[in-house]
Design a protein around this motif. Sequence first.
Motif, PDB file in Angstrom:
ATOM      1  N   ARG A   1       0.801  -1.115  -0.200  1.00 43.93           N
ATOM      2  CA  ARG A   1      -0.163   0.102   0.040  1.00 43.93           C
ATOM      3  C   ARG A   1       0.955   1.197   0.035  1.00 43.93           C
ATOM      4  O   ARG A   1       0.362   2.269   0.195  1.00 43.93           O
ATOM      5  CB  ARG A   1      -1.099  -0.151   1.106  1.00 43.93           C
ATOM      6  N   GLY A   2       2.194   1.141  -0.207  1.00 46.95           N
ATOM      7  CA  GLY A   2       2.986   2.274  -0.355  1.00 46.95           C
ATOM      8  C   GLY A   2       3.522   2.878   0.995  1.00 46.95           C
ATOM      9  O   GLY A   2       3.859   4.107   0.990  1.00 46.95           O
ATOM     10  N   LEU A   3       3.406   2.163   1.870  1.00 51.95           N
ATOM     11  CA  LEU A   3       3.794   2.285   3.413  1.00 51.95           C
ATOM     12  C   LEU A   3       5.146   1.753   3.866  1.00 51.95           C
ATOM     13  O   LEU A   3       5.346   0.495   3.573  1.00 51.95           O
ATOM     14  CB  LEU A   3       2.671   2.440   4.338  1.00 51.95           C
TER      15      LEU A   3
ATOM     16  N   TRP B   1       5.701   5.651   7.529  1.00 48.64           N
ATOM     17  CA  TRP B   1       6.223   6.436   6.545  1.00 48.64           C
ATOM     18  C   TRP B   1       5.797   6.172   5.127  1.00 48.64           C
ATOM     19  O   TRP B   1       5.555   5.089   4.797  1.00 48.64           O
ATOM     20  CB  TRP B   1       7.766   6.461   6.568  1.00 48.64           C
ATOM     21  N   LYS B   2       5.301   7.306   4.357  1.00 48.39           N
ATOM     22  CA  LYS B   2       5.135   7.181   2.879  1.00 48.39           C
ATOM     23  C   LYS B   2       6.306   6.580   2.395  1.00 48.39           C
ATOM     24  O   LYS B   2       7.307   7.228   2.302  1.00 48.39           O
ATOM     25  CB  LYS B   2       4.626   8.483   2.260  1.00 48.39           C
ATOM     26  N   LYS B   3       6.155   5.694   1.547  1.00 50.37           N
ATOM     27  CA  LYS B   3       7.419   5.250   0.587  1.00 50.37           C
ATOM     28  C   LYS B   3       7.820   6.252  -0.196  1.00 50.37           C
ATOM     29  O   LYS B   3       6.980   6.876  -0.868  1.00 50.37           O
ATOM     30  CB  LYS B   3       6.832   4.055  -0.280  1.00 50.37           C
TER      31      LYS B   3
ATOM     32  N   THR C   1       8.874   9.364  -0.027  1.00 52.16           N
ATOM     33  CA  THR C   1       8.956  10.676   0.638  1.00 52.16           C
ATOM     34  C   THR C   1       9.433  10.656   1.915  1.00 52.16           C
ATOM     35  O   THR C   1      10.079  11.643   2.401  1.00 52.16           O
ATOM     36  CB  THR C   1       7.716  11.420   0.295  1.00 52.16           C
TER      37      THR C   1
ATOM     38  N   GLN D   1       7.354  10.896   4.574  1.00 52.49           N
ATOM     39  CA  GLN D   1       6.333  11.651   5.034  1.00 52.49           C
ATOM     40  C   GLN D   1       5.821  10.937   6.159  1.00 52.49           C
ATOM     41  O   GLN D   1       5.287   9.644   6.202  1.00 52.49           O
ATOM     42  CB  GLN D   1       5.391  12.144   4.185  1.00 52.49           C
TER      43      GLN D   1
ATOM     44  N   LEU E   1       2.844   9.498   8.584  1.00 48.73           N
ATOM     45  CA  LEU E   1       1.354   9.391   8.595  1.00 48.73           C
ATOM     46  C   LEU E   1       1.231   9.040   9.886  1.00 48.73           C
ATOM     47  O   LEU E   1       0.498   8.010  10.116  1.00 48.73           O
ATOM     48  CB  LEU E   1       0.909   8.555   7.500  1.00 48.73           C
TER      49      LEU E   1
ATOM     50  N   GLU F   1      -5.197  10.094   5.713  1.00 47.62           N
ATOM     51  CA  GLU F   1      -4.521   9.614   4.662  1.00 47.62           C
ATOM     52  C   GLU F   1      -3.975   8.064   4.691  1.00 47.62           C
ATOM     53  O   GLU F   1      -4.146   7.184   3.741  1.00 47.62           O
ATOM     54  CB  GLU F   1      -3.236  10.406   4.150  1.00 47.62           C
ATOM     55  N   ALA F   2      -3.687   7.902   6.042  1.00 42.19           N
ATOM     56  CA  ALA F   2      -3.207   6.521   6.442  1.00 42.19           C
ATOM     57  C   ALA F   2      -4.499   5.518   6.026  1.00 42.19           C
ATOM     58  O   ALA F   2      -4.424   4.232   5.769  1.00 42.19           O
ATOM     59  CB  ALA F   2      -2.853   6.449   7.790  1.00 42.19           C
TER      60      ALA F   2
ATOM     61  N   LEU G   1      -5.392   4.261   2.881  1.00 42.08           N
ATOM     62  CA  LEU G   1      -4.492   3.465   2.208  1.00 42.08           C
ATOM     63  C   LEU G   1      -4.779   2.067   3.059  1.00 42.08           C
ATOM     64  O   LEU G   1      -4.584   0.948   2.325  1.00 42.08           O
ATOM     65  CB  LEU G   1      -3.016   3.772   2.309  1.00 42.08           C
TER      66      LEU G   1
END
Length: 237
Positions: A168-170, A200-202, A204, A206, A208, A226-227, A230
């Motif tokens: 999920r890009g995390l 963290w967002k993969k 960047t 960032q 969450l 946002e978390a 996803l």
Amino acid sequence: MKGEALYGGKAKTVYATSDPKRYIVKFRDDITAFDAVKKANLKGKGYYNAQISAKLFKVLADNGISTHFIKMVSEDEMLVHACDMIKIEVIPRNIAAGSITKKYPFKEGEKFENPIIVMDYKNDAAHDPMLNDDIAITLGLVTEKELRKIRKIALRVNEVLQEYFDERGLVLPDFKLEFGKIDKKIVVADEISCDTMRLWKKGTGQSLDKDVFRFDKGDLLAAYEEAARLIVPEIFK
Ligand code: C5P
């Protein structure tokens, strides 16, 4: 259905139900950091944490890991099996962040070759000091056998969650688990949410997670939403 409040933590309240073997856990909008020195109330935070936690407990169950979770009974309340809680905070760490970089010469963002499991004594008055196996056993918190089992479950939970988030890009640098006992069986209890994980967002990096609140990194509710989008997209349909 919901009876008297049995226990109020910093961000959740546990209620009795008509069945002594089941409790209701309500996720409140309160948020605290740094030993509750920093506090706030952010409307909607409890909802996102409850939904994320419920989803992750279901993911664990799908992977054969027992938890205290039974079902959601409202948007921010879950029905759980009553457990004898083990007073240890178990923290699997995949990437160095937070307290471990203050206590030891690990660089923030450094990936560990193998996950590190840190165990802290859950004791507010003592500021949750780090345990070793001898201290945990001598304090009577767990037996040696239970400690082995907890470590094994924590590593498995870490694998399952890392895979789920990766898809999920995390990225999951670290998170905290608590365990409880139902009769003699050890299960994952408490919560697994943006309050108790670093997420963290993969790409960047960032945050969450609660670091947004700890370090004033922006809009906490937007980060939790946002978390949630996803992790548990079905609640937005
Ligand atoms: O503060 P520290 O860096 O040791 O935290 C490691 C991880 O455990 C973080 O994801 C943090 O949110 C979580 N944690 C927690 N409850 C605590 C201590 C840490 O959820 N009492």
